[in-house]
Design an enzyme around this catalytic site. Structure first.
Site, PDB file in Angstrom:
ATOM      1  NE  ARG A 121      -2.191   5.923 -14.180  1.00 26.07           N
ATOM      2  CZ  ARG A 121      -3.096   4.890 -13.779  1.00 26.07           C
ATOM      3  NH1 ARG A 121      -3.583   4.897 -15.014  1.00 26.07           N
ATOM      4  NH2 ARG A 121      -2.191   3.817 -13.237  1.00 26.07           N
TER       5      ARG A 121
ATOM      6  CB  ALA B 285      -0.356   0.406   0.773  1.00 28.14           C
TER       7      ALA B 285
HETATM    8  C1  UD1 Z   1       2.150  -4.698 -11.346  1.00 29.98           C
HETATM    9  C2  UD1 Z   1       2.310  -6.329 -11.517  1.00 29.98           C
HETATM   10  C3  UD1 Z   1       1.710  -7.078 -12.736  1.00 29.98           C
HETATM   11  C4  UD1 Z   1       0.937  -6.758 -12.692  1.00 29.98           C
HETATM   12  C5  UD1 Z   1      -0.159  -5.452 -12.007  1.00 29.98           C
HETATM   13  C6  UD1 Z   1      -1.785  -5.847 -11.359  1.00 29.98           C
HETATM   14  C7  UD1 Z   1       5.327  -6.088 -11.076  1.00 29.98           C
HETATM   15  C8  UD1 Z   1       5.951  -5.257 -10.945  1.00 29.98           C
HETATM   16  N1  UD1 Z   1       4.076  -6.184 -11.772  1.00 29.98           N
HETATM   17  O1  UD1 Z   1       2.707  -3.656 -11.991  1.00 29.98           O
HETATM   18  O2  UD1 Z   1       2.722  -7.814 -13.334  1.00 29.98           O
HETATM   19  O3  UD1 Z   1      -0.247  -6.900 -13.564  1.00 29.98           O
HETATM   20  O4  UD1 Z   1       0.714  -5.313 -10.918  1.00 29.98           O
HETATM   21  O5  UD1 Z   1      -1.872  -4.535 -11.434  1.00 29.98           O
HETATM   22  O6  UD1 Z   1       4.932  -6.333  -9.443  1.00 29.98           O
HETATM   23  N2  UD1 Z   1       3.987  -0.671  -4.836  1.00 29.98           N
HETATM   24  C9  UD1 Z   1       4.274  -0.774  -3.337  1.00 29.98           C
HETATM   25  N3  UD1 Z   1       5.562  -0.589  -3.443  1.00 29.98           N
HETATM   26  C10 UD1 Z   1       6.369  -0.065  -4.617  1.00 29.98           C
HETATM   27  C11 UD1 Z   1       5.734  -0.578  -5.849  1.00 29.98           C
HETATM   28  C12 UD1 Z   1       4.261  -0.863  -5.785  1.00 29.98           C
HETATM   29  O7  UD1 Z   1       3.630  -0.318  -2.459  1.00 29.98           O
HETATM   30  O8  UD1 Z   1       7.496   0.271  -4.613  1.00 29.98           O
HETATM   31  C13 UD1 Z   1       2.215  -1.180  -5.119  1.00 29.98           C
HETATM   32  C14 UD1 Z   1       1.498  -0.262  -5.348  1.00 29.98           C
HETATM   33  O9  UD1 Z   1       0.827   0.728  -4.870  1.00 29.98           O
HETATM   34  C15 UD1 Z   1       0.667  -1.142  -5.808  1.00 29.98           C
HETATM   35  C16 UD1 Z   1       0.712  -2.582  -6.198  1.00 29.98           C
HETATM   36  O10 UD1 Z   1       2.016  -2.418  -5.499  1.00 29.98           O
HETATM   37  O11 UD1 Z   1      -0.732  -1.005  -5.146  1.00 29.98           O
HETATM   38  C17 UD1 Z   1       1.159  -2.515  -7.564  1.00 29.98           C
HETATM   39  O12 UD1 Z   1       2.618  -1.734  -7.998  1.00 29.98           O
HETATM   40  P1  UD1 Z   1       2.083  -0.945  -9.937  1.00 29.98           P
HETATM   41  O13 UD1 Z   1       3.549  -0.535  -9.621  1.00 29.98           O
HETATM   42  O14 UD1 Z   1       1.366  -0.599  -9.940  1.00 29.98           O
HETATM   43  O15 UD1 Z   1       2.926  -2.456  -9.888  1.00 29.98           O
HETATM   44  P2  UD1 Z   1       1.875  -2.065 -12.306  1.00 29.98           P
HETATM   45  O16 UD1 Z   1       3.094  -1.907 -12.414  1.00 29.98           O
HETATM   46  O17 UD1 Z   1       0.559  -2.061 -12.276  1.00 29.98           O
END
Ligand code: UD1
Ligand code: CA
Length: 455
Positions: A15, A9
């Site tokens: 966005r 989270a």
């Molecule tokens: C990720 C997945 C992708 C999947 C998609 C589904 C990875 C590398 N990719 O991509 O395969 O299809 O979700 O929605 O995992 N977050 C953190 N800390 C971070 C990065 C992210 O808490 O350092 C949380 C974000 O708040 C979010 C979630 O992890 O809730 C997903 O992160 P996001 O960067 O949106 O991943 P996607 O690029 O969507």
């Protein structure tokens, strides 16, 4: 088998274009993160770990009272990096379940199915087929159909981008294995991030089979990135709630025009008209009828009661077979006994209305106790507030209060008393007698109506 849950989270949610951290935005009056935590807790985890970052303190404060281990991820370097922050908080022999704070509507049964895939030689991955998989990680399978790895959209070839089975991000895996693989993650990819998804390839290389579970509906795995998605998920949630109610025997005049932003329990043969909003905990007894445009918050409505159009009812108890409205406002502390009637443009607060009593038109009843079969004439008000303190009005059984009377509290009207219309009652009125305070009527015979001034 117990599981240890990690909820990601930390994302900013740019966005949403909001000062509020994304996971605190609300769906059906509850934050996205609360939805996830609530579902997670139904699995009775050994621990709930929440990885937070952006707006950290606000997120923690919004969820005080929640039993959770809050772990800060100061810099968001990817989903793999996020999970790595929880390394000290799960054991090798535990199953770890990864969830997301912005994916609110996953069903408990789906997560159970995911956990069921975990053995010494296998792990579970939640996937879904999407007609438009743009942006998602793609599931790469071998000739035999077994999962080989996940490739992120930005790193995928054109052929890989044609794959429509995508990663939802949710997975269940043995803790010891997870620790191993997290230690080996690199960030040599298109986004320069530590991808959690890279552990899938590592699992396969270590002989751990990746078993997939398909989500039943895309909204079960859809995250919220902007307000359009939030609104779509809200509609989906509401349609599910409406379906549950109808399956349970409730008549909804239009299932698309009901909003449940709390918890609604209904008896048999309840009817709900259009544009009704439910907040907090609401209980409706058998045969209750709710008219159109009604707001109900934290109230109990007993069997056979009818709430007519355009009522606002909060923290109130409505007795059996009572009739309320149209256009009534029942504020906190209102208790209507059985078969009472509250009509149009009536406001009641902190008051008990006895069985069979009627407050039918244009009244304010505050801080009062009315006995049985009392009749309150149109326009009557209790003057409960002297500018500093609130005072009680007590009205005995069968009293009749003439129209447009003011009852200046503290004051008591005896049982079977009659109050003449238009009276200002500031002293107790005895039982069984007529009490009135009214200036004598007079007629001025030679009085002339004013006429318009000539220019
Ligand atoms: C990720 C997945 C992708 C999947 C998609 C589904 C990875 C590398 N990719 O991509 O395969 O299809 O979700 O929605 O995992 N977050 C953190 N800390 C971070 C990065 C992210 O808490 O350092 C949380 C974000 O708040 C979010 C979630 O992890 O809730 C997903 O992160 P996001 O960067 O949106 O991943 P996607 O690029 O969507
Ligand atoms: Ca995302």
């Amino acid at each position: 088998m117990t599981c240890n849950i990690i909820i990601l989270a930390a994302g900013q949610g740019t966005r949403m274009r909001s000062a509020l951290p994304k996971v605190l935005h609300k769906l059906a009056d509850k934050s996205l993160l609360e939805h996830v935590c609530q579902t997670a807790n139904t699995l009775a985890p050994s621990q709930l770990n929440i990885i937070y970052g952006h707006g950290g303190e606000r997120v923690r404060q919004a969820l005080v009272g929640l039993q959770a281990n809050w772990i800060e991820q100061a810099e968001q370097l990817g989903t793999g990096h996020a999970v790595t922050q929880a390394l000290p908080y799960f054991e090798d022999d535990e199953t770890v379940l990864i969830l997301y704070g912005d994916v609110p509507l996953t069903k408990q049964a789906t997560l159970h199915a995911l956990l069921d895939q975990v053995t010494a030689t296998s792990m579970g991955l939640l996937t879904i087929e999407l007609p438009d998989p743009t942006g998602y990680g793609r599931i790469i399978r071998d000739a035999a159909g077994k999962v080989e790895r996940i490739v992120e959209h930005k790193d995928a070839t054109a052929a890989e981008r044609a794959i429509t089975e995508v990663n939802t991000g949710m997975l269940a895996v043995n803790g010891g294995r997870l620790k191993d693989w997290l230690g080996k993650l690199g960030n040599d990819n298109a986004q320069g991030e530590y991808y959690l998804t890279d552990i899938i390839g590592m699992a396969v290389a270590d002989g751990v089979e990746v078993k997939t579970v398909q989500a039943s509906h895309r909204y079960e795995v859809e995250g919220v990135n902007d307000r359009l998605q939030l609104a779509r998920l809200e509609r989906y949630y509401q349609s599910m709630k409406a379906e549950e109610l109808m399956q349970a025997g409730v008549t909804l005049r239009d299932p698309a025009r009901l909003d449940i932003r709390g918890e609604l329990k209904c008896g048999q043969d309840v009817q709900i008209d259009i544009n009704v909003i439910i907040e907090g905990r609401v209980r409706l007894g058998d045969n209750v009828q709710i008219g159109p445009n009604v707001m109900l918050k934290d109230c109990v409505i007993a069997a056979g009661a009818r709430i007519e159009a355009n009522c606002v009812i909060e923290q109130a108890e409505i007795g059996a077979s009572s009739i309320v409205g149209p256009f009534a406002r029942l504020r906190p502390g209102t208790r209507l006994a059985a078969e009472s009637k509250v009509g149009n443009f009536v406001e009641i607060k902190n008051a008990t209305i006895g069985e069979g009593s009627k407050v039918n038109h244009l009244s304010y009843i505050g801080d009062a106790r009315l006995g049985k079969d009392v009749n309150i004439g149109a326009g009557t008000i209790t003057c409960n507030y002297d500018g500093a303190n609130k005072h009680q009005t007590v009205i005995g059984d069968k009293a009749f209060i003439g129209s447009c009377s003011q009852l200046v509290a503290p004051v008591e009207i005896g049982s079977n008393a009659t109050i003449g219309a238009g009276s200002t009652i500031s002293k107790d009125a005895p039982a069984d007698a007529l009490t009135l305070s009214r200036s004598p009527q007079k007629t001025l015979k030679n009085w002339q109506r004013p006429t318009k001034n000539k220019e």
